[in-house]
Write an enzyme that holds these catalytic residues in place. Structure first.
Site, PDB file in Angstrom:
ATOM      1  N   ASP A 111      20.396  36.681  41.623  1.00  0.00           N
ATOM      2  CA  ASP A 111      19.801  35.365  40.851  1.00  0.00           C
ATOM      3  C   ASP A 111      19.369  35.244  39.671  1.00  0.00           C
ATOM      4  O   ASP A 111      18.480  35.679  39.054  1.00  0.00           O
ATOM      5  CB  ASP A 111      18.275  35.264  41.574  1.00  0.00           C
ATOM      6  CG  ASP A 111      18.936  35.219  43.357  1.00  0.00           C
ATOM      7  OD1 ASP A 111      19.901  35.085  43.318  1.00  0.00           O
ATOM      8  OD2 ASP A 111      18.103  35.929  43.443  1.00  0.00           O
ATOM      9  N   GLU A 131      20.617  24.015  44.645  1.00  0.00           N
ATOM     10  CA  GLU A 131      19.193  24.944  44.236  1.00  0.00           C
ATOM     11  C   GLU A 131      18.840  25.899  42.774  1.00  0.00           C
ATOM     12  O   GLU A 131      19.538  25.425  41.895  1.00  0.00           O
ATOM     13  CB  GLU A 131      19.250  26.199  45.446  1.00  0.00           C
ATOM     14  CG  GLU A 131      20.250  27.379  45.195  1.00  0.00           C
ATOM     15  CD  GLU A 131      20.711  27.177  46.522  1.00  0.00           C
ATOM     16  OE1 GLU A 131      19.556  28.492  47.228  1.00  0.00           O
ATOM     17  OE2 GLU A 131      21.942  28.102  47.254  1.00  0.00           O
TER      18      GLU A 131
END
Length: 549
Positions: free
Chosen positions: A13, A187
């Site tokens: 991420d 997302e």
């Protein structure tokens, strides 16, 4: 050329910013402390871990189930106030697909802190990202998590104005249309602005082999956002068309690309260099050969990007297939490659790479002061515990390496142990350790394993360690682990038992439902100690070494 991954091992991420000529990148840490890794680079190719954000007990991760914890930190820099901002989610529950997560923001005048107290943002979902607009307004983009049957799964991207001074949302959440993703599982939304357009970059396709980066644009921050003309991800490891709207999330093992070393490319952020070139760091995985198991977890890679004549972002080579190499910054020297091996002789402190699952690192249980030149670890909970295990661990970064240490330990009960091991989470690990033998009335060396929460002992492996001092080594080779020991440095290494298949210590190998990924973190190497007796034992480690082959 820049070689990928730029950060091997658990570094998922990635969120990147540039301040001046320096690049900073934050990554998720899940159930590990200190939380939120911060890396630094000047060439985008070589990255050094320089700090953590949550390192003073700001969050309590004890009892965290895999893969909950600290998710998707987002770095931003407010040029007006000259402050660094970081947003993150603390995922506290994933049972029943409820995904209860609280999201916060923090600020600091320096990337090293001190960081402000956490400002509550929302509990609507996860993966918050802050955008600082030109007019001084601040916005948060986040995934609104959906739990109801018959609705878009796993939810919608929403954007709202936010009060960063006091916390809280201004006005209402604006739900963004999903017209620019056919893969679903939208997302990790992040907002960028260029010329007349706001660009919304999202992760799509789930966290598995169908993962990708998609983009839409609008002249209004609240949309509607027009999809990329290709109708496909701009970065992915699996470029074959996929329509999976409504799929709540899955490993999508059917989307494995046998022609690519890199898998799962997705969840990206965007940065511009001082000379106007563009790059996109993103997560990726590398499975063991002939398997779909990824022991190193999700790593960070990078792709060079470009803007088309009609102001759309795409990879510099014109494709959308993520590569293991990408062009370096023009006329910018790439520094010598960083060695990701670890050596620590514990002189006055311990290496920044050491992390601990669930509990905080505190001098009451781990320090270099009680026996200078050693790392002393006071025994605590068993390795099955999600509360207070006494573990000091570093990310595995290669498929072929050795990890070794020397320990002095004087147990007087079978519930006291100390040693070296491989660790994924509280249910999945293997532990080469010294303990006490009541039958022999002496310390012995043995092996203990946890697989999917099941305890696996090695009752026939018992080597007497007369002085309680021994060197330990584990050799990891493509999912197989061999265990060695020696009493004196001048001796040859002796093998303990046979090699063991530890390939299950991987994102897909731990506790996942069929078709799902069980974890998101990756393999760690560790030294540690257990005392389920009187809490009065400790182990002294004189060095710790991880060496890639």
């Amino acid at each position: 050329m820049i070689q990928n991954p730029i950060i091997p091992g658990m570094a998922p991420d990635p969120s990147i910013i540039r301040v001046g000529d320096v690049y900073y990148l934050a990554t998720s840490t899940f159930h590990w402390n200190p939380a939120i890794q911060i890396f630094q680079s000047t060439d985008l190719a070589n990255w050094t871990l320089i700090d953590y954000v949550l390192k003073k007990g700001e969050v309590d991760l004890r009892g965290t189930n895999t893969p909950a914890g600290i998710w998707a930190p987002h770095l931003s820099y407010d040029k007006e106030s000259k402050k660094y901002w970081l947003a993150y989610s603390h995922m506290v529950n994933m049972a029943g697909r409820e995904f209860n997560s609280d999201s916060y923001a923090m600020s600091a005048d320096s990337i090293h802190g001190p960081w402000s107290e956490s400002i509550y943002l929302t509990s609507i979902g996860f993966d918050p990202a802050i955008y600082h607009d030109d007019d001084g307004k601040k916005y948060v983009a986040i995934l609104e998590w959906e739990t109801r049957e018959g609705y878009q799964a796993p939810g919608h991207i929403v954007i709202a104005e936010v009060n960063l001074a006091k916390g809280g949302i201004i006005g209402k959440w604006h739900r963004i249309n999903h017209g620019f993703t056919t893969r679903g599982c939208a997302e990790a939304p992040q907002i960028y602005k260029r010329k007349a357009y706001y660009y919304l970059v999202i992760a799509a396709g789930g966290t598995g082999y169908a993962h990708g980066v998609e983009i839409g644009r609008s002249k209004n921050i609240f949309g509607p956002y027009t999809p990329h003309p290709s109708g496909e991800p701009i970065i992915t490891s699996s470029p074959r068309h996929l329509f999976s709207l409504g799929d709540p999330d899955a490993g999508r093992f059917d989307r494995y690309n046998p022609e690519s070393i890199m898998q799962k490319a997705g969840h990206a952020s965007l940065v511009e260099t001082p000379n106007g070139e563009w790059y996109m760091p993103h997560l990726m995985s590398r499975p063991l050969e002939n398997t779909l198991l990824n022991p190193l977890g999700r790593e960070t890679s990078i792709q060079k990007m470009t803007w088309t004549a009609d102001d759309w972002l795409e990879m510099k080579d014109g494709s959308n297939l993520a590569k293991m190499t990408t062009e370096a910054i023009t006329n910018h020297e790439i520094l010598a490659p960083i060695n990701h091996d670890v050596f620590d002789s514990f002189n006055a402190s311990y290496h920044l790479r050491f992390m601990t699952p669930y509990r905080n690192q505190e001098s009451t249980w781990v320090n270099t002061t009680e026996n200078p030149g050693h790392l002393r670890i006071h025994g605590a909970d068993s390795l099955f515990s999600q509360m207070n295990p006494a573990i000091m661990a570093t990310r595995a970064t290669a498929f072929d390496y050795s990890v070794e240490t020397r320990v002095v330990f004087q147990p007087d009960h079978y519930s006291e142990t100390a040693g070296l091991g491989l660790y994924y989470d509280s249910n999945n690990w293997i532990y080469l350790h010294v303990t006490y033998s009541e039958e022999k009335n002496v310390p012995v060396l043995t092996l203990l394993q946890a697989k999917h929460g099941k305890r696996i002992e090695s009752p026939y492996l018992r080597i007497t360690i007369p002085t309680g001092e021994v060197s330990l080594k584990i050799i990891y080779e493509n999912g197989q682990a061999g265990f060695l020991y020696r009493l004196f440095d001048e001796e040859e290494w002796m093998r303990l038992g046979h090699k063991i298949d530890v390939s299950y210590l991987s994102d897909e190998g731990v506790n996942g439902e069929p078709g799902e990924i069980g974890g998101f973190t990756g393999l760690f190497n560790f030294i540690g100690s257990v005392d389920a007796h009187q809490r009065d034992s400790y182990a002294d480690f004189s060095y710790y070494k991880v060496e890639s082959k």
